[in-house]
Design a protein around this motif. Structure first.
Motif, PDB file in Angstrom:
ATOM      1  N   SER A  17     -62.764-157.558  21.842  1.00  0.00           N
ATOM      2  CA  SER A  17     -61.716-158.246  22.572  1.00  0.00           C
ATOM      3  C   SER A  17     -62.070-158.495  24.032  1.00  0.00           C
ATOM      4  O   SER A  17     -62.233-159.641  24.458  1.00  0.00           O
ATOM      5  CB  SER A  17     -60.400-157.478  22.457  1.00  0.00           C
ATOM      6  OG  SER A  17     -60.572-156.156  22.935  1.00  0.00           O
ATOM      7  N   TYR A  19     -64.855-157.595  25.861  1.00  0.00           N
ATOM      8  CA  TYR A  19     -66.223-158.050  26.099  1.00  0.00           C
ATOM      9  C   TYR A  19     -66.399-159.502  25.669  1.00  0.00           C
ATOM     10  O   TYR A  19     -67.090-160.276  26.334  1.00  0.00           O
ATOM     11  CB  TYR A  19     -67.219-157.163  25.355  1.00  0.00           C
ATOM     12  CG  TYR A  19     -68.657-157.508  25.670  1.00  0.00           C
ATOM     13  CD1 TYR A  19     -69.189-157.227  26.923  1.00  0.00           C
ATOM     14  CD2 TYR A  19     -69.469-158.143  24.730  1.00  0.00           C
ATOM     15  CE1 TYR A  19     -70.503-157.554  27.233  1.00  0.00           C
ATOM     16  CE2 TYR A  19     -70.776-158.477  25.034  1.00  0.00           C
ATOM     17  CZ  TYR A  19     -71.289-158.174  26.282  1.00  0.00           C
ATOM     18  OH  TYR A  19     -72.575-158.513  26.603  1.00  0.00           O
ATOM     19  N   ALA A  20     -65.750-159.895  24.584  1.00  0.00           N
ATOM     20  CA  ALA A  20     -65.846-161.281  24.125  1.00  0.00           C
ATOM     21  C   ALA A  20     -65.230-162.232  25.143  1.00  0.00           C
ATOM     22  O   ALA A  20     -65.787-163.302  25.425  1.00  0.00           O
ATOM     23  CB  ALA A  20     -65.164-161.436  22.771  1.00  0.00           C
ATOM     24  N   GLN A  21     -64.109-161.837  25.714  1.00  0.00           N
ATOM     25  CA  GLN A  21     -63.481-162.666  26.753  1.00  0.00           C
ATOM     26  C   GLN A  21     -64.415-162.834  27.947  1.00  0.00           C
ATOM     27  O   GLN A  21     -64.601-163.945  28.454  1.00  0.00           O
ATOM     28  CB  GLN A  21     -62.177-162.021  27.227  1.00  0.00           C
ATOM     29  CG  GLN A  21     -61.075-161.960  26.191  1.00  0.00           C
ATOM     30  CD  GLN A  21     -59.891-161.156  26.708  1.00  0.00           C
ATOM     31  OE1 GLN A  21     -59.494-161.262  27.870  1.00  0.00           O
ATOM     32  NE2 GLN A  21     -59.322-160.327  25.852  1.00  0.00           N
ATOM     33  N   SER A  23     -67.673-162.430  28.026  1.00  0.00           N
ATOM     34  CA  SER A  23     -68.876-163.163  27.637  1.00  0.00           C
ATOM     35  C   SER A  23     -68.651-164.667  27.677  1.00  0.00           C
ATOM     36  O   SER A  23     -69.523-165.430  28.118  1.00  0.00           O
ATOM     37  CB  SER A  23     -69.323-162.751  26.227  1.00  0.00           C
ATOM     38  OG  SER A  23     -69.730-161.407  26.200  1.00  0.00           O
ATOM     39  N   ARG A  24     -67.482-165.088  27.233  1.00  0.00           N
ATOM     40  CA  ARG A  24     -67.180-166.525  27.256  1.00  0.00           C
ATOM     41  C   ARG A  24     -67.179-167.050  28.689  1.00  0.00           C
ATOM     42  O   ARG A  24     -67.719-168.129  28.966  1.00  0.00           O
ATOM     43  CB  ARG A  24     -65.831-166.796  26.584  1.00  0.00           C
ATOM     44  CG  ARG A  24     -65.894-166.757  25.059  1.00  0.00           C
ATOM     45  CD  ARG A  24     -64.637-167.334  24.452  1.00  0.00           C
ATOM     46  NE  ARG A  24     -63.459-166.507  24.737  1.00  0.00           N
ATOM     47  CZ  ARG A  24     -63.061-165.510  23.962  1.00  0.00           C
ATOM     48  NH1 ARG A  24     -63.731-165.200  22.860  1.00  0.00           N
ATOM     49  NH2 ARG A  24     -61.977-164.816  24.271  1.00  0.00           N
ATOM     50  N   GLN A  25     -66.606-166.277  29.602  1.00  0.00           N
ATOM     51  CA  GLN A  25     -66.577-166.698  31.002  1.00  0.00           C
ATOM     52  C   GLN A  25     -67.990-166.766  31.585  1.00  0.00           C
ATOM     53  O   GLN A  25     -68.331-167.702  32.315  1.00  0.00           O
ATOM     54  CB  GLN A  25     -65.712-165.738  31.821  1.00  0.00           C
ATOM     55  CG  GLN A  25     -64.248-165.742  31.449  1.00  0.00           C
ATOM     56  CD  GLN A  25     -63.442-164.779  32.314  1.00  0.00           C
ATOM     57  OE1 GLN A  25     -63.785-164.518  33.461  1.00  0.00           O
ATOM     58  NE2 GLN A  25     -62.372-164.238  31.753  1.00  0.00           N
ATOM     59  N   LYS A  27     -70.866-167.198  29.953  1.00  0.00           N
ATOM     60  CA  LYS A  27     -71.618-168.315  29.369  1.00  0.00           C
ATOM     61  C   LYS A  27     -71.157-169.653  29.917  1.00  0.00           C
ATOM     62  O   LYS A  27     -71.963-170.539  30.211  1.00  0.00           O
ATOM     63  CB  LYS A  27     -71.487-168.278  27.848  1.00  0.00           C
ATOM     64  CG  LYS A  27     -72.205-167.113  27.193  1.00  0.00           C
ATOM     65  CD  LYS A  27     -71.962-167.060  25.697  1.00  0.00           C
ATOM     66  CE  LYS A  27     -72.656-165.847  25.073  1.00  0.00           C
ATOM     67  NZ  LYS A  27     -72.365-165.726  23.615  1.00  0.00           N
ATOM     68  N   GLN A  28     -69.838-169.811  30.082  1.00  0.00           N
ATOM     69  CA  GLN A  28     -69.306-171.059  30.612  1.00  0.00           C
ATOM     70  C   GLN A  28     -69.768-171.309  32.046  1.00  0.00           C
ATOM     71  O   GLN A  28     -69.931-172.459  32.469  1.00  0.00           O
ATOM     72  CB  GLN A  28     -67.776-171.048  30.548  1.00  0.00           C
ATOM     73  CG  GLN A  28     -67.220-171.179  29.137  1.00  0.00           C
ATOM     74  CD  GLN A  28     -65.727-170.895  29.063  1.00  0.00           C
ATOM     75  OE1 GLN A  28     -65.067-170.665  30.076  1.00  0.00           O
ATOM     76  NE2 GLN A  28     -65.187-170.902  27.843  1.00  0.00           N
TER      77      GLN A  28
END
Length: 345
Positions: A17, A19-21, A23-25, A27-28
Motif C-alpha cells: 500500500s 510503498y506502492a504509492q 513508488s508511483r510518485q 517513477k512519475q
C-alpha cells in the motif's frame, strides 16, 4: 518515537500500500531514469585524478612527501569504491552485464576488492538492514552491536567491547586490510560467479600496486606508504558507511515489519550540501537509497524532498541529522552496548 512506530508497524499494512504509492510518485517524477552524462563525467574525473596521482607518485620518486600522496590515493580509492557500489546496485547502466563489468574494473582492478563477494554481502544487508541473524553488517568481530552479542563475552574480547566506543576509529584503520583479506578468501576459498575474472583482476591489482610502490620507494618508505594508504582508506570507507545504520533500531530475528517501514526506520540520513554528497558518495541519502537501491546517485537529492514529505504525511519518522551528530549517536550506541559485556569477577 521510532520504537513506538516499530511496534505499531509489526502488523503489515495492506500489501504494497504505502510503498506502492510512493513508488508511483518516484517513477512519475522520472527519478529512476539512468543518468549517463552524470556518470560519464564522474568516472572521467575520478579516473583522471587517479591516473594523475599515480603519475605524480612516479615523478616525485623516493621521498617522504609520498605519504601525502598516500593520503590522496586513500580518498581516490574510496571514490572509486563508491562507483563500484553504484554499479553493483545497477544505478549506472540498464544492462546488468555492463554494470558488472564496470564494477569488476573499479573494485577488483583499481582498488583490490572483490566485487562479487562484496555485492553478495551488501545485498543481504539491503534485504534485512539492522536485523539480527540476517544483516551481516551487525555481525562484525571484534565489535558487538547488540546487548545480546555483548553479554556472553568473556576475557579480552569482553574488555575490548567495553571500550569499543573509544576503539572504533582506531579499528577502522584495519578495515581496508580486512576487506582485502575477505576478498581473497572469498575468491579462492569458495565457489563464486566469475571466479577466474575476479581472481585474475585481484592478482593484477596486487602486482601493479606493490611493484609501483617498491620500485619507486625504498623498502621502509614503501612499507609506511602502504600502511598510511590502507589505514586512511579504511577510515574513510568506515566513516562513509557507519553513520547510515549504526545506532538506529535493531530488529529481532523474524521481524514482520513491512519493507517500507523496515528500510526507513532503520536508516539515518546525513544532512549537508554538495560537498557532503561527493564526500559520502551519496550514502548520506541512506533512506532514499534503501527504498530505491537502483536509483542513480544524482537523483537521490531530488527524491529526498518527495520521500521526506511522504513519510511526514504518513506519520513515519524520518531520521536526518548532521555528520557530527550521527557519529555521536554511533559512538554512544557502541558505548551503551559495550557496558553489557561481562566484567571480571
Amino acid at each position: 518515537m521510532i520504537s513506538q512506530q516499530l511496534r505499531a508497524a509489526q502488523t503489515p499494512p495492506r500489501i504494497g500500500s504505502q510503498y506502492a504509492q510512493m513508488s508511483r510518485q518516484v517513477k512519475q517524477a522520472g527519478l529512476l531514469e539512468r543518468r549517463f552524462g552524470h556518470y560519464g563525467l564522474r568516472i572521467g574525473i575520478v579516473g583522471f585524478a587517479l591516473a594523475a596521482t599515480w603519475t605524480a607518485f612516479v615523478m616525485i620518486g623516493p621521498s617522504w612527501w609520498q605519504l601525502l600522496t598516500a593520503a590522496v590515493l586513500a580518498v581516490l580509492f574510496t571514490q572509486v569504491g563508491f562507483l563500484g557500489h553504484d554499479a553493483g546496485h545497477r544505478q549506472i547502466f540498464r544492462s546488468g552485464r555492463a554494470n558488472d563489468l564496470l564494477g569488476l574494473l573499479h573494485a577488483n582492478l583499481l582498488i583490490g576488492l572483490s566485487f562479487g563477494w562484496w555485492i553478495e554481502k551488501h545485498n543481504r544487508h539491503h534485504a534485512n538492514p539492522n536485523t539480527e541473524g540476517a544483516d551481516p553488517d551487525i555481525v562484525v568481530a571484534p565489535l558487538a552491536f547488540t546487548a545480546g552479542q555483548a553479554r556472553p563475552l568473556r576475557g579480552l574480547r569482553a574488555a575490548f567491547v567495553r571500550r569499543q566506543g573509544y576503539l572504533f576509529f582506531p579499528l577502522l584503520t584495519l578495515e581496508a586490510l580486512s576487506l582485502h583479506a575477505n576478498s581473497v578468501a572469498a575468491v579462492f576459498g569458495r565457489q563464486m560467479k566469475r571466479r577466474p575474472a575476479e581472481g585474475g583482476l585481484l592478482g593484477l591489482h596486487a602486482a601493479l600496486y606493490l611493484t609501483a610502490v617498491f620500485m619507486v620507494l625504498s623498502p621502509l618508505q614503501g612499507v609506511l606508504f602502504v600502511a598510511v594508504h590502507q589505514a586512511l582508506f579504511g577510515v574513510y570507507l568506515g566513516s562513509a558507511f557507519a553513520p547510515n545504520h549504526k545506532g538506529m533500531p535493531i530488529l529481532p530475528a523474524g521481524s514482520t515489519l513491512d519493507f517500507f517501514h523496515r528500510q526507513v526506520l532503520t536508516s539515518r540520513n546525513v544532512r549537508g550540501n554538495t560537498f557532503t554528497d561527493i564526500a559520502l558518495g551519496g550514502l548520506n541519502y541512506q533512506i532514499e537509497h534503501h527504498l530505491f537501491p537502483s536509483m542513480p546517485r544524482p537523483n537521490l537529492r531530488r527524491a529526498q524532498i518527495l520521500i521526506r514529505q511522504f513519510c511526514h504525511d504518513h506519520g513515519v519518522e524520518y531520521s536526518e541529522t548532521t555528520l557530527r551528530r550521527s557519529w555521536r549517536e554511533v559512538l554512544r550506541h557502541l558505548d551503551t552496548v559495550g557496558s553489557s559485556a561481562a566484567h571480571p569477577a
